[in-house]
Design an enzyme around this catalytic site. Structure first.
Site, PDB file in Angstrom:
ATOM      1  N   GLU A   1      12.206 -11.806  -2.522  1.00 31.39           N
ATOM      2  CA  GLU A   1      11.051 -11.067  -3.041  1.00 31.39           C
ATOM      3  C   GLU A   1      11.543  -9.859  -3.844  1.00 31.39           C
ATOM      4  O   GLU A   1      12.276  -9.032  -3.325  1.00 31.39           O
ATOM      5  CB  GLU A   1      10.150 -10.576  -1.896  1.00 31.39           C
ATOM      6  CG  GLU A   1       8.900  -9.896  -2.422  1.00 31.39           C
ATOM      7  CD  GLU A   1       8.066  -9.203  -1.335  1.00 31.39           C
ATOM      8  OE1 GLU A   1       8.650  -8.560  -0.450  1.00 31.39           O
ATOM      9  OE2 GLU A   1       6.826  -9.317  -1.405  1.00 31.39           O
TER      10      GLU A   1
ATOM     11  N   THR B   1      11.323  -4.356   7.663  1.00 33.97           N
ATOM     12  CA  THR B   1      10.621  -3.401   8.526  1.00 33.97           C
ATOM     13  C   THR B   1       9.838  -4.137   9.611  1.00 33.97           C
ATOM     14  O   THR B   1       9.787  -3.689  10.762  1.00 33.97           O
ATOM     15  CB  THR B   1       9.680  -2.492   7.700  1.00 33.97           C
ATOM     16  OG1 THR B   1      10.430  -1.919   6.634  1.00 33.97           O
ATOM     17  CG2 THR B   1       9.091  -1.384   8.531  1.00 33.97           C
ATOM     18  N   GLY B   2       9.252  -5.277   9.246  1.00 37.37           N
ATOM     19  CA  GLY B   2       8.528  -6.071  10.253  1.00 37.37           C
ATOM     20  C   GLY B   2       9.445  -6.474  11.398  1.00 37.37           C
ATOM     21  O   GLY B   2       9.077  -6.396  12.580  1.00 37.37           O
TER      22      GLY B   2
ATOM     23  N   LYS C   1      -0.782   5.199   9.580  1.00 32.87           N
ATOM     24  CA  LYS C   1       0.403   5.872   9.032  1.00 32.87           C
ATOM     25  C   LYS C   1       0.480   5.560   7.546  1.00 32.87           C
ATOM     26  O   LYS C   1       0.594   4.413   7.143  1.00 32.87           O
ATOM     27  CB  LYS C   1       1.678   5.390   9.715  1.00 32.87           C
ATOM     28  CG  LYS C   1       2.830   5.993   8.947  1.00 32.87           C
ATOM     29  CD  LYS C   1       4.164   5.733   9.309  1.00 32.87           C
ATOM     30  CE  LYS C   1       5.206   6.089   8.280  1.00 32.87           C
ATOM     31  NZ  LYS C   1       4.865   6.032   6.863  1.00 32.87           N
TER      32      LYS C   1
ATOM     33  N   GLY D   1       3.840  -4.587   5.329  1.00 32.58           N
ATOM     34  CA  GLY D   1       5.026  -4.058   4.653  1.00 32.58           C
ATOM     35  C   GLY D   1       6.072  -5.146   4.486  1.00 32.58           C
ATOM     36  O   GLY D   1       5.747  -6.340   4.430  1.00 32.58           O
ATOM     37  N   SER D   2       7.330  -4.723   4.445  1.00 31.78           N
ATOM     38  CA  SER D   2       8.403  -5.676   4.111  1.00 31.78           C
ATOM     39  C   SER D   2       8.911  -6.426   5.350  1.00 31.78           C
ATOM     40  O   SER D   2       8.706  -5.992   6.490  1.00 31.78           O
ATOM     41  CB  SER D   2       9.567  -4.907   3.480  1.00 31.78           C
ATOM     42  OG  SER D   2      10.120  -4.031   4.437  1.00 31.78           O
ATOM     43  N   VAL D   3       9.619  -7.515   5.091  1.00 31.40           N
ATOM     44  CA  VAL D   3      10.170  -8.317   6.194  1.00 31.40           C
ATOM     45  C   VAL D   3      11.162  -7.507   7.036  1.00 31.40           C
ATOM     46  O   VAL D   3      11.050  -7.492   8.276  1.00 31.40           O
ATOM     47  CB  VAL D   3      10.821  -9.619   5.658  1.00 31.40           C
ATOM     48  CG1 VAL D   3      11.524 -10.382   6.781  1.00 31.40           C
ATOM     49  CG2 VAL D   3       9.776 -10.498   4.984  1.00 31.40           C
TER      50      VAL D   3
HETATM   51  P1  NAD Z   1       8.134  -1.012   3.917  1.00 29.61           P
HETATM   52  O1  NAD Z   1       8.331  -2.059   4.945  1.00 29.61           O
HETATM   53  O2  NAD Z   1       9.325  -0.340   3.360  1.00 29.61           O
HETATM   54  O3  NAD Z   1       7.195   0.171   4.483  1.00 29.61           O
HETATM   55  C1  NAD Z   1       5.898  -0.068   4.943  1.00 29.61           C
HETATM   56  C2  NAD Z   1       5.504   1.019   5.938  1.00 29.61           C
HETATM   57  O4  NAD Z   1       6.328   0.902   7.099  1.00 29.61           O
HETATM   58  C3  NAD Z   1       5.692   2.451   5.411  1.00 29.61           C
HETATM   59  O5  NAD Z   1       4.599   3.223   5.838  1.00 29.61           O
HETATM   60  C4  NAD Z   1       6.980   2.883   6.101  1.00 29.61           C
HETATM   61  O6  NAD Z   1       7.094   4.272   6.270  1.00 29.61           O
HETATM   62  C5  NAD Z   1       6.861   2.179   7.445  1.00 29.61           C
HETATM   63  N1  NAD Z   1       8.130   1.977   8.160  1.00 29.61           N
HETATM   64  C6  NAD Z   1       9.376   1.861   7.635  1.00 29.61           C
HETATM   65  N2  NAD Z   1      10.279   1.680   8.615  1.00 29.61           N
HETATM   66  C7  NAD Z   1       9.594   1.677   9.791  1.00 29.61           C
HETATM   67  C8  NAD Z   1       9.967   1.508  11.149  1.00 29.61           C
HETATM   68  N3  NAD Z   1      11.226   1.311  11.512  1.00 29.61           N
HETATM   69  N4  NAD Z   1       8.993   1.543  12.093  1.00 29.61           N
HETATM   70  C9  NAD Z   1       7.697   1.719  11.748  1.00 29.61           C
HETATM   71  N5  NAD Z   1       7.283   1.885  10.470  1.00 29.61           N
HETATM   72  C10 NAD Z   1       8.223   1.858   9.500  1.00 29.61           C
HETATM   73  O7  NAD Z   1       7.257  -1.686   2.773  1.00 29.61           O
HETATM   74  P2  NAD Z   1       6.859  -1.094   1.359  1.00 29.61           P
HETATM   75  O8  NAD Z   1       8.078  -1.015   0.512  1.00 29.61           O
HETATM   76  O9  NAD Z   1       6.017   0.115   1.542  1.00 29.61           O
HETATM   77  O10 NAD Z   1       5.883  -2.248   0.827  1.00 29.61           O
HETATM   78  C11 NAD Z   1       6.330  -3.389   0.164  1.00 29.61           C
HETATM   79  C12 NAD Z   1       6.329  -4.593   1.072  1.00 29.61           C
HETATM   80  O11 NAD Z   1       5.043  -4.766   1.679  1.00 29.61           O
HETATM   81  C13 NAD Z   1       6.592  -5.880   0.303  1.00 29.61           C
HETATM   82  O12 NAD Z   1       7.490  -6.673   1.021  1.00 29.61           O
HETATM   83  C14 NAD Z   1       5.220  -6.530   0.247  1.00 29.61           C
HETATM   84  O13 NAD Z   1       5.240  -7.929   0.073  1.00 29.61           O
HETATM   85  C15 NAD Z   1       4.634  -6.134   1.559  1.00 29.61           C
HETATM   86  N6  NAD Z   1       3.177  -6.237   1.556  1.00 29.61           N
HETATM   87  C16 NAD Z   1       2.590  -7.251   2.269  1.00 29.61           C
HETATM   88  C17 NAD Z   1       1.211  -7.419   2.239  1.00 29.61           C
HETATM   89  C18 NAD Z   1       0.524  -8.528   2.989  1.00 29.61           C
HETATM   90  O14 NAD Z   1      -0.686  -8.436   3.178  1.00 29.61           O
HETATM   91  N7  NAD Z   1       1.216  -9.569   3.408  1.00 29.61           N
HETATM   92  C19 NAD Z   1       0.441  -6.535   1.488  1.00 29.61           C
HETATM   93  C20 NAD Z   1       1.074  -5.510   0.776  1.00 29.61           C
HETATM   94  C21 NAD Z   1       2.444  -5.361   0.821  1.00 29.61           C
END
Ligand code: NAD
Length: 483
Positions: free
Chosen positions: A387, A232-233, A176, A228-230
């Site tokens: 962050e 969303t995780g 995705k 992604g972000s905490v």
């Molecule tokens: P985000 O969490 O907003 O989105 C990431 C992805 O998740 C996107 O594709 C989004 O559409 C999807 N998403 C959003 N809500 C969802 C849900 N409810 N269910 C399933 N998928 C969903 O993150 P972002 O703003 O795109 O990226 C920035 C974050 O990513 C920062 O916190 C950064 O530290 C983190 N990040 C971590 C690593 C790592 O390897 N640890 C690497 C790169 C980025």
């Protein structure tokens, strides 16, 4: 058709398709705010079609030998390199990352494919002498269809690199793409179409809701790899838990501390601290050392050097090879970062450089911010413990090592931490006591292929970039064999 890059369809079952719902997401160049392309906003029905295509392709894919899959993964890596000239300007325009820094992204994606392509025979089981008359051994089998959800900061790199382990393990994959900066995923689809059977890789575009969530909740996806972000995780863990017992791995945010001890070389650490902020992609990296913890003895000298250098960083259009920093990724993210700038002011941090939009015609529109450094930061301030994911460095001062380690450990995050010293006992104490997935000693912001990458605490769950990642895309089956 909209904008310079036009409509970029999703890649499902070997075909490029629009969404069944007919909706599109416009993607903008963050330097100009101009719409330069569109991707479909996938519905739950589209996600289901992708799952069906991936399910159909999976048995044949898994039936290939690990050596046959190895060859295809290597071809995929070469395919990515061959399209690099096309990926770079598109990815730079779509993300805001400087074009010069992006050549690395394509190469890193290709390197991960090559690394995992060679690990097929490491997917070993065990044999256990549980009885004398039977044989007892375990096998590693793929999950079937795997979902990989990726963030905006390196969309092509993550889409490519994150195919490697699941594909090598015999799974088919649905990627995705992020809703901002989604355009390069279509090139990834074209590369996959040339090399892989239909359905082995599928790419869906869309928002978190409903697209990402539909993948997470799909009853026939048992393995989800998320970056992604905490928040969303956490949402993904909740959604997954509502519908099944799924294997979810999480690569999340960081607030990484770089601790500098009195014996460090001020010039070298100043250079490293700036390099480790990843200004080339406006600080938008989970691995940025966004907290610099300086011992009081060299605090002033290192700070002075950093401020002098950071204020000279050339901010400019990301497509100009001379630019050292482009705009931040999207309007929503820009506003979020400005909120942190405001909080730093309200909390009494000392603005040492940046903190505002650069002046000039080319910065009239777009999501521009000068690279920013704050001094006199204390751990109670938001810029010290949340962050920001932007071009903002916070400098803190310490007097004794226990205090520095305690500051480093005092956030919810635990992705990376660093220490700069050649005093072995200090290195040993820090390496033992820092609460993070990895510790850099006299270096920063680097990944080393083959070594475990991942976070502690709210920074994540599971390890990537190493054998453990490959094994995590397999499930164990034990066989008890009797005549
Ligand atoms: P985000 O969490 O907003 O989105 C990431 C992805 O998740 C996107 O594709 C989004 O559409 C999807 N998403 C959003 N809500 C969802 C849900 N409810 N269910 C399933 N998928 C969903 O993150 P972002 O703003 O795109 O990226 C920035 C974050 O990513 C920062 O916190 C950064 O530290 C983190 N990040 C971590 C690593 C790592 O390897 N640890 C690497 C790169 C980025």
């Amino acid at each position: 058709m909209s904008g310079k890059f036009g409509d970029r369809r999703m890649f499902i079952g070997g075909e490029f398709v629009a969404s069944r719902g007919g909706e599109w997401i416009e993607s903008v160049n963050p330097a100009t705010e101009e719409v330069h392309g569109r991707v479909p906003a996938a519905t739950a029905e589209d996600v289901n079609l992708a799952v069906e295509a991936a399910e159909k392709a999976q048995p044949e894919w898994a039936a290939l030998s690990v050596f046959e899959r190895r060859e295809l993964l290597r071809k995929l890596a070469d395919g990515m390199r061959r399209r690099a000239d096309e990926v770079l300007p598109l990815e730079a325009a779509d993300t805001g990352n400087t074009i010069k820094s992006l050549a690395r992204d394509v190469e890193v994606a290709a390197k991960y494919l090559e690394f995992f392509s060679g690990l097929g025979t490491e997917m070993k089981g065990d044999s256990v002498p549980a009885t004398s008359e039977g044989m007892h051994f375990s096998l590693r089998e793929p999950y079937g269809v795997v979902a990989r959800i990726v963030p905006f900061n390196h969309p092509f790199l993550f889409a490519g690199a994150h195919l490697s382990a699941p594909l090598m393990a015999g799974n088919t994959v649905i990627v995705k793409s992020p809703e901002t900066s989604p355009l390069s995923a279509a090139i990834m689809g074209e590369i996959c179409r040339e090399i892989l059977p239909p359905g082995v890789v599928n790419i869906v575009s869309g928002y978190g809701l409903p697209t990402g969530d539909a993948l997470v909740r799909h009853p026939r996806i048992w393995r989800i790899g998320f970056t992604g972000s905490v928040p969303t995780g956490l949402a993904i863990q909740r959604s997954a838990a509502e519908v099944g017992v799924k294997h979810v791995s999480l690569e999340l945010g960081g607030k990484n501390a770089m601790i500098v001890c009195p014996d460090a070389d001020p010039e070298r650490v100043a250079r490293a601290a700036i390099g480790g902020m990843n200004f080339a992609w406006a600080g938008q990296s989970c691995g940025s050392n966004s907290r610099l913890l300086l011992h009081e003895s060299l605090h002033d000298e290192v700070t002075e050097r950093i401020v002098a250098e950071v204020s000279r960083i050339r901010v400019g259009n990301q497509l100009d090879p001379d630019s050292q920093m482009g705009p931040v990724n999207s309007e929503a993210h820009y506003r979020r970062i400005l909120g942190f700038i405001e909080s730093a002011r309200a909390d009494g941090a000392k603005l040492l450089t940046g903190g505002e939009r650069p002046v000039g015609e080319e910065f009239r529109r777009g999501y521009w911010l000068k690279p920013t450094v704050y001094g006199d930061v204390t751990m109670d301030m938001r810029v010290a413990h949340e962050e920001i994911f932007g071009p903002v460095l916070s400098i803190l001062k310490w007097r004794n090592l226990e205090e520095a380690i305690s500051m480093a450990n005092s956030t919810e995050y635990g992705l990376a931490a660093g220490i700069w010293t050649h005093e072995l006992p200090v290195v040993m104490q820090a390496a033992r006591q820092l609460q993070s997935g990895f510790v850099w000693v006299n270096t920063t912001a680097r990944h080393f292929v083959g070594t475990p990458f991942g976070g502690w605490k709210n920074s994540g769950l599971g390890r990537e970039e190493c054998l453990e990642e490959l094994l995590s895309y397999t499930r164990v089956k034990t066989v008890h064999l009797f005549t």
